[in-house]
Design a protein around this motif. Sequence first.
Motif, PDB file in Angstrom:
ATOM      1  N   ALA A  10      86.402  64.963  18.281  1.00 39.20           N
ATOM      2  CA  ALA A  10      86.315  66.332  17.674  1.00 39.20           C
ATOM      3  C   ALA A  10      85.695  67.216  19.039  1.00 39.20           C
ATOM      4  N   THR A  52      77.551  56.097  23.374  1.00 40.49           N
ATOM      5  CA  THR A  52      77.679  56.752  21.924  1.00 40.49           C
ATOM      6  C   THR A  52      76.676  56.347  20.947  1.00 40.49           C
ATOM      7  N   ASP A  56      74.164  58.459  19.402  1.00 40.54           N
ATOM      8  CA  ASP A  56      74.520  59.101  17.848  1.00 40.54           C
ATOM      9  C   ASP A  56      73.943  57.785  16.828  1.00 40.54           C
ATOM     10  N   SER A  87      78.270  46.947  29.121  1.00 38.92           N
ATOM     11  CA  SER A  87      78.022  46.155  30.403  1.00 38.92           C
ATOM     12  C   SER A  87      76.793  45.302  30.316  1.00 38.92           C
ATOM     13  N   LYS A 131      81.240  45.992  35.122  1.00 37.59           N
ATOM     14  CA  LYS A 131      81.733  46.981  34.163  1.00 37.59           C
ATOM     15  C   LYS A 131      82.579  46.139  33.089  1.00 37.59           C
ATOM     16  N   THR A 156      82.881  59.076  28.725  1.00 37.71           N
ATOM     17  CA  THR A 156      83.023  58.057  30.034  1.00 37.71           C
ATOM     18  C   THR A 156      84.004  57.129  29.615  1.00 37.71           C
ATOM     19  N   LEU A 157      84.020  56.451  28.334  1.00 39.17           N
ATOM     20  CA  LEU A 157      84.928  55.512  27.897  1.00 39.17           C
ATOM     21  C   LEU A 157      86.304  56.059  27.892  1.00 39.17           C
ATOM     22  N   SER A 160      87.806  56.265  31.476  1.00 44.18           N
ATOM     23  CA  SER A 160      87.992  54.882  31.883  1.00 44.18           C
ATOM     24  C   SER A 160      89.485  54.402  31.463  1.00 44.18           C
TER      25      SER A 160
HETATM   26  N1  NAP Z   1      82.638  64.674  19.174  1.00 42.86           N
HETATM   27  C1  NAP Z   1      82.973  63.472  19.086  1.00 42.86           C
HETATM   28  O1  NAP Z   1      84.150  63.242  18.594  1.00 42.86           O
HETATM   29  C2  NAP Z   1      82.273  62.337  19.889  1.00 42.86           C
HETATM   30  C3  NAP Z   1      82.440  61.000  19.725  1.00 42.86           C
HETATM   31  C4  NAP Z   1      81.700  60.028  20.320  1.00 42.86           C
HETATM   32  C5  NAP Z   1      80.801  60.597  21.172  1.00 42.86           C
HETATM   33  N2  NAP Z   1      80.388  61.901  21.448  1.00 42.86           N
HETATM   34  C6  NAP Z   1      79.330  62.344  22.355  1.00 42.86           C
HETATM   35  O2  NAP Z   1      79.741  61.846  23.453  1.00 42.86           O
HETATM   36  C7  NAP Z   1      78.314  61.585  24.209  1.00 42.86           C
HETATM   37  C8  NAP Z   1      78.485  60.169  24.727  1.00 42.86           C
HETATM   38  O3  NAP Z   1      79.399  59.868  25.673  1.00 42.86           O
HETATM   39  P1  NAP Z   1      78.916  59.185  26.873  1.00 42.86           P
HETATM   40  O4  NAP Z   1      80.005  59.360  28.008  1.00 42.86           O
HETATM   41  O5  NAP Z   1      77.470  59.632  27.081  1.00 42.86           O
HETATM   42  O6  NAP Z   1      78.989  57.477  26.683  1.00 42.86           O
HETATM   43  P2  NAP Z   1      80.226  56.657  26.361  1.00 42.86           P
HETATM   44  O7  NAP Z   1      81.476  56.853  26.524  1.00 42.86           O
HETATM   45  O8  NAP Z   1      80.211  56.313  24.714  1.00 42.86           O
HETATM   46  O9  NAP Z   1      79.733  55.130  26.769  1.00 42.86           O
HETATM   47  C9  NAP Z   1      79.781  55.107  28.185  1.00 42.86           C
HETATM   48  C10 NAP Z   1      79.203  53.930  28.727  1.00 42.86           C
HETATM   49  O10 NAP Z   1      79.947  52.651  28.281  1.00 42.86           O
HETATM   50  C11 NAP Z   1      79.724  51.698  29.247  1.00 42.86           C
HETATM   51  N3  NAP Z   1      80.745  51.003  29.754  1.00 42.86           N
HETATM   52  C12 NAP Z   1      80.827  49.650  30.099  1.00 42.86           C
HETATM   53  N4  NAP Z   1      82.334  49.517  30.569  1.00 42.86           N
HETATM   54  C13 NAP Z   1      82.642  50.475  30.641  1.00 42.86           C
HETATM   55  C14 NAP Z   1      83.871  50.921  31.267  1.00 42.86           C
HETATM   56  N5  NAP Z   1      84.826  50.259  31.856  1.00 42.86           N
HETATM   57  N6  NAP Z   1      84.256  52.313  31.382  1.00 42.86           N
HETATM   58  C15 NAP Z   1      83.582  53.193  30.924  1.00 42.86           C
HETATM   59  N7  NAP Z   1      82.322  52.860  30.235  1.00 42.86           N
HETATM   60  C16 NAP Z   1      81.876  51.598  30.158  1.00 42.86           C
HETATM   61  C17 NAP Z   1      79.006  52.519  30.400  1.00 42.86           C
HETATM   62  O11 NAP Z   1      77.338  51.881  30.308  1.00 42.86           O
HETATM   63  P3  NAP Z   1      77.040  50.538  30.945  1.00 42.86           P
HETATM   64  O12 NAP Z   1      77.189  50.880  32.386  1.00 42.86           O
HETATM   65  O13 NAP Z   1      75.848  50.378  30.617  1.00 42.86           O
HETATM   66  O14 NAP Z   1      78.010  49.385  30.427  1.00 42.86           O
HETATM   67  C18 NAP Z   1      79.153  53.802  30.152  1.00 42.86           C
HETATM   68  O15 NAP Z   1      77.820  54.579  30.607  1.00 42.86           O
HETATM   69  C19 NAP Z   1      77.384  61.689  23.179  1.00 42.86           C
HETATM   70  O16 NAP Z   1      76.741  62.998  23.361  1.00 42.86           O
HETATM   71  C20 NAP Z   1      77.941  61.454  21.856  1.00 42.86           C
HETATM   72  O17 NAP Z   1      77.346  62.519  20.894  1.00 42.86           O
HETATM   73  C21 NAP Z   1      81.184  62.811  20.510  1.00 42.86           C
END
Ligand code: NAP
Length: 223
Positions: A10, A52, A56, A87, A131, A156-157, A160
């Motif tokens: 969303a 996330t 959250d 990771s 990673k 971030t996920l 990727s």
């Molecule tokens: N509105 C919506 O629908 C929604 C849904 C979900 C989240 N959100 C928001 O999104 C934000 C979080 O997003 P984010 O980007 O900070 O975190 P994220 O995408 O949830 O997590 C990213 C983390 O995953 C780990 N990871 C491990 N392997 C990976 C790989 N191959 N590729 C990518 N990541 C990998 C990494 O940490 P390590 O290096 O420690 O492994 C990376 O920093 C929050 O603000 C949340 O509220 C919104």
Amino acid sequence: MRPFVIINSAMSADGKISTVARKQVRISGTEDMQRVDALKSRTDAVMVGVGTVLADDPKLTIKSDVLKRERVAEGKAENPLRIVVDSNARTPPTAAILGPNTLIAVTQQAPRLKVEELEAKAEVLVVGERKVDLGALLVRLKERGVDSVLVEGGATLNFSLLSLGLVDEVYTYVGNIIIGGSSAPTLVDGDGLTSDFVKLKLRQIRQVGEGVLIKWEVLAPRV
Ligand SMILES: NC(=O)c1ccc[n+]([C@@H]2O[C@H](COP(=O)([O-])OP(=O)(O)OC[C@H]3O[C@@H](n4cnc5c(N)ncnc54)[C@H](OP(=O)(O)O)[C@@H]3O)[C@@H](O)[C@H]2O)c1
């Protein structure tokens, strides 16, 4: 072979999935939450990044008792498998996502003590050196009978998975608010692409509540 992968997110009218404080905000309404619940109930696994989980603390279970009962009647677990891509085993031992039917994907460099802490509450799988190797993780999931994965963020996920060609469909709910902030996460962040962009085909667009739901097919996922 890998499972069918769907990203659902969303976002605000200006493309943000959260605020500069990176905390969850309500972007969609009841109608869209019910759609996501139904989508979740039709998938074998739900996946999030550790970012996330830290921001959250989601539970990622199905809300509707009716949908849960339907799954059980079909011989499935009440909820899909919950997966955290993490990771370094940073998922807090108190995280709401931990419990039965949860898998934490870590790497060889994850601290042993943290891994042991998580192993007391969930399954821990080592996939990758530094990673999480997302391609290898998806192959392992397919091997154990996971045919579909719903990715619920974050930015971030999402990057990727999309840049590796591991996504088949993207649902974006565009809500009727503007969040702003140059550091607020968007649907897809990461390093970004400067060429060879991920191409999409528009499959559906409809009003849901006060916003718009868009369904995209990812053209020629590369893996
Ligand atoms: N509105 C919506 O629908 C929604 C849904 C979900 C989240 N959100 C928001 O999104 C934000 C979080 O997003 P984010 O980007 O900070 O975190 P994220 O995408 O949830 O997590 C990213 C983390 O995953 C780990 N990871 C491990 N392997 C990976 C790989 N191959 N590729 C990518 N990541 C990998 C990494 O940490 P390590 O290096 O420690 O492994 C990376 O920093 C929050 O603000 C949340 O509220 C919104």
